[in-house]
Design a protein around this motif. Sequence first.
Motif, mmCIF file in Angstrom:
data_model
loop_
_atom_site.group_PDB
_atom_site.id
_atom_site.type_symbol
_atom_site.label_atom_id
_atom_site.label_comp_id
_atom_site.label_asym_id
_atom_site.label_seq_id
_atom_site.Cartn_x
_atom_site.Cartn_y
_atom_site.Cartn_z
ATOM 1 N N ALA A 1 0.841 -1.193 0.000
ATOM 2 C CA ALA A 1 0.000 0.000 0.000
ATOM 3 C C ALA A 1 0.872 1.236 0.000
ATOM 4 C CB ALA A 1 -0.905 0.016 1.225
ATOM 5 N N SER A 2 0.322 2.286 -0.563
ATOM 6 C CA SER A 2 0.890 3.617 -0.470
ATOM 7 C C SER A 2 -0.296 4.556 -0.291
ATOM 8 C CB SER A 2 1.684 3.979 -1.723
ATOM 9 O OG SER A 2 2.100 5.334 -1.655
ATOM 10 N N ILE A 3 -0.531 4.947 0.946
ATOM 11 C CA ILE A 3 -1.680 5.788 1.245
ATOM 12 C C ILE A 3 -1.215 7.239 1.143
ATOM 13 C CG2 ILE A 3 -3.529 6.269 2.889
ATOM 14 C CD1 ILE A 3 -3.408 3.335 1.800
ATOM 15 N N ALA A 4 -1.351 7.782 -0.071
ATOM 16 C CA ALA A 4 -0.899 9.141 -0.362
ATOM 17 C C ALA A 4 -1.870 9.763 -1.356
ATOM 18 C CB ALA A 4 0.516 9.099 -0.933
ATOM 19 N N GLY A 5 -1.593 10.988 -1.787
ATOM 20 C CA GLY A 5 -2.439 11.658 -2.769
ATOM 21 C C GLY A 5 -2.590 10.850 -4.043
ATOM 22 N N ASN A 6 -1.511 10.235 -4.488
ATOM 23 C CA ASN A 6 -1.524 9.267 -5.572
ATOM 24 C C ASN A 6 -1.070 7.965 -4.933
ATOM 25 O OD1 ASN A 6 -2.148 11.208 -7.579
ATOM 26 N ND2 ASN A 6 -0.008 11.823 -7.619
ATOM 27 N N GLY A 7 -1.974 6.992 -4.826
ATOM 28 C CA GLY A 7 -1.623 5.792 -4.080
ATOM 29 C C GLY A 7 -2.364 4.563 -4.541
ATOM 30 N N TYR A 8 -2.187 3.495 -3.768
ATOM 31 C CA TYR A 8 -2.812 2.215 -4.096
ATOM 32 C C TYR A 8 -2.946 1.368 -2.850
ATOM 33 C CZ TYR A 8 1.759 0.021 -3.607
ATOM 34 O OH TYR A 8 2.962 -0.426 -3.093
ATOM 35 N N GLN A 9 -3.812 0.350 -2.947
ATOM 36 C CA GLN A 9 -3.964 -0.666 -1.908
ATOM 37 C C GLN A 9 -4.182 -1.994 -2.610
ATOM 38 O OE1 GLN A 9 -4.199 -0.619 1.870
ATOM 39 N NE2 GLN A 9 -3.698 -2.663 1.182
ATOM 40 N N GLU A 10 -3.330 -2.972 -2.300
ATOM 41 C CA GLU A 10 -3.514 -4.327 -2.804
ATOM 42 C C GLU A 10 -4.419 -5.057 -1.824
ATOM 43 O OE1 GLU A 10 0.355 -6.017 -3.361
ATOM 44 O OE2 GLU A 10 0.910 -4.509 -4.843
ATOM 45 N N LEU A 11 -5.484 -5.661 -2.330
ATOM 46 C CA LEU A 11 -6.481 -6.322 -1.491
ATOM 47 C C LEU A 11 -6.352 -7.837 -1.589
ATOM 48 C CD1 LEU A 11 -9.435 -3.998 -2.499
ATOM 49 C CD2 LEU A 11 -8.068 -3.880 -0.423
ATOM 50 N N PRO A 12 -6.915 -8.562 -0.622
ATOM 51 C CA PRO A 12 -6.885 -10.024 -0.690
ATOM 52 C C PRO A 12 -7.508 -10.507 -2.000
ATOM 53 C CG PRO A 12 -7.670 -9.307 1.454
ATOM 54 C CD PRO A 12 -7.582 -8.088 0.592
ATOM 55 N N GLY A 13 -6.976 -11.573 -2.536
ATOM 56 C CA GLY A 13 -7.483 -12.122 -3.782
ATOM 57 C C GLY A 13 -6.863 -11.496 -5.017
ATOM 58 N N GLY A 14 -6.012 -10.495 -4.843
ATOM 59 C CA GLY A 14 -5.308 -9.916 -5.974
ATOM 60 C C GLY A 14 -5.874 -8.622 -6.525
ATOM 61 N N LEU A 15 -7.031 -8.163 -6.018
ATOM 62 C CA LEU A 15 -7.607 -6.915 -6.494
ATOM 63 C C LEU A 15 -6.738 -5.741 -6.038
ATOM 64 C CD1 LEU A 15 -10.097 -5.757 -7.989
ATOM 65 C CD2 LEU A 15 -11.132 -5.439 -5.745
ATOM 66 N N ILE A 16 -6.530 -4.785 -6.938
ATOM 67 C CA ILE A 16 -5.747 -3.590 -6.622
ATOM 68 C C ILE A 16 -6.621 -2.371 -6.861
ATOM 69 C CG2 ILE A 16 -3.716 -2.203 -7.181
ATOM 70 C CD1 ILE A 16 -2.436 -4.810 -8.266
ATOM 71 N N MET A 17 -6.683 -1.488 -5.858
ATOM 72 C CA MET A 17 -7.387 -0.215 -5.978
ATOM 73 C C MET A 17 -6.325 0.883 -6.036
ATOM 74 S SD MET A 17 -10.262 1.541 -3.495
ATOM 75 C CE MET A 17 -9.371 1.042 -2.041
ATOM 76 N N GLN A 18 -6.452 1.780 -7.017
ATOM 77 C CA GLN A 18 -5.494 2.881 -7.143
ATOM 78 C C GLN A 18 -6.236 4.195 -7.329
ATOM 79 O OE1 GLN A 18 -1.684 2.285 -9.009
ATOM 80 N NE2 GLN A 18 -2.461 0.424 -10.010
ATOM 81 N N TRP A 19 -5.585 5.285 -6.939
ATOM 82 C CA TRP A 19 -6.168 6.611 -7.108
ATOM 83 C C TRP A 19 -5.046 7.569 -7.446
ATOM 84 C CZ3 TRP A 19 -5.966 3.674 -2.748
ATOM 85 C CH2 TRP A 19 -5.089 4.084 -1.744
ATOM 86 N N LEU A 20 -5.425 8.626 -8.157
ATOM 87 C CA LEU A 20 -4.452 9.660 -8.496
ATOM 88 C C LEU A 20 -5.167 10.966 -8.754
ATOM 89 C CD1 LEU A 20 -4.543 10.128 -11.854
ATOM 90 C CD2 LEU A 20 -3.330 7.974 -11.792
ATOM 91 N N THR A 21 -4.408 12.047 -8.723
ATOM 92 C CA THR A 21 -4.930 13.380 -9.005
ATOM 93 C C THR A 21 -4.000 14.049 -9.994
ATOM 94 O OG1 THR A 21 -3.680 14.410 -7.211
ATOM 95 C CG2 THR A 21 -5.888 13.616 -6.679
ATOM 96 N N GLY A 22 -4.517 15.053 -10.654
ATOM 97 C CA GLY A 22 -3.690 15.815 -11.580
ATOM 98 C C GLY A 22 -4.529 16.847 -12.293
ATOM 99 N N ALA A 23 -3.869 17.685 -13.069
ATOM 100 C CA ALA A 23 -4.545 18.731 -13.829
ATOM 101 C C ALA A 23 -4.450 18.435 -15.322
ATOM 102 C CB ALA A 23 -3.930 20.085 -13.515
ATOM 103 N N SER A 24 -5.531 18.725 -16.024
ATOM 104 C CA SER A 24 -5.541 18.510 -17.465
ATOM 105 C C SER A 24 -4.661 19.554 -18.153
ATOM 106 C CB SER A 24 -6.970 18.579 -18.007
ATOM 107 O OG SER A 24 -7.543 19.852 -17.734
ATOM 108 N N ASP A 25 -4.158 19.190 -19.336
ATOM 109 C CA ASP A 25 -3.325 20.114 -20.111
ATOM 110 C C ASP A 25 -4.216 21.058 -20.926
ATOM 111 O OD1 ASP A 25 -4.209 18.692 -22.360
ATOM 112 O OD2 ASP A 25 -2.331 17.591 -22.589
ATOM 113 N N SER A 26 -3.641 21.845 -21.823
ATOM 114 C CA SER A 26 -4.410 22.825 -22.601
ATOM 115 C C SER A 26 -5.426 22.169 -23.532
ATOM 116 C CB SER A 26 -3.451 23.719 -23.395
ATOM 117 O OG SER A 26 -2.684 22.922 -24.292
#
Length: 156
Positions: A61-86
């Motif tokens: 796991a990396s519990i941060a602004g952009n992070g992830y959590q590996e769950l039992p059974g192999g499922l991975i949840m991820q999240w991220l933030t950012g700004a769109s370009d022009s």
Amino acid sequence: MQIILPTWLKDWKINNNTTGDFTVTCRTAAGLGAICLPGLTTTIYGDGTNINLDSPALGGASIAGNGYQELPGGLIMQWLTGASDSNGILTRPWPIPFPNALFGATATYLSNGTALAAVIPSVSNISTAMTCVVNVANSAGGAVASANVKVIALGN
């Protein structure tokens, strides 16, 4: 009896229905293995090198602004933030690659902490197991630059 499994990060359920008192050893070609007893179904997992008994309760796991959590059974949840370009496009790598597949992702546009229905972020179908691509447009279909986008995804 031995079963040679690939060096994957994966869970398996082994049902030892052998006739007699025979154990089944599941291992990788070069790694250590786990013994599955007769008459039982045993959950094993591959850690990329060896085969082990019982899946870990939670993976990395990396519990941060952009992070992830590996769950039992192999499922991975991820999240991220950012700004769109022009051009209204946000392209970012996932915090970790999905080893097998990206199942799906959803995005939200926030302005001062409030989600706006007039701006529509959509996770592009060109997103991959390694990279997230989000298109941000207004209700007329025009690109929205510098949009603060939050994305959450599931995969394995």
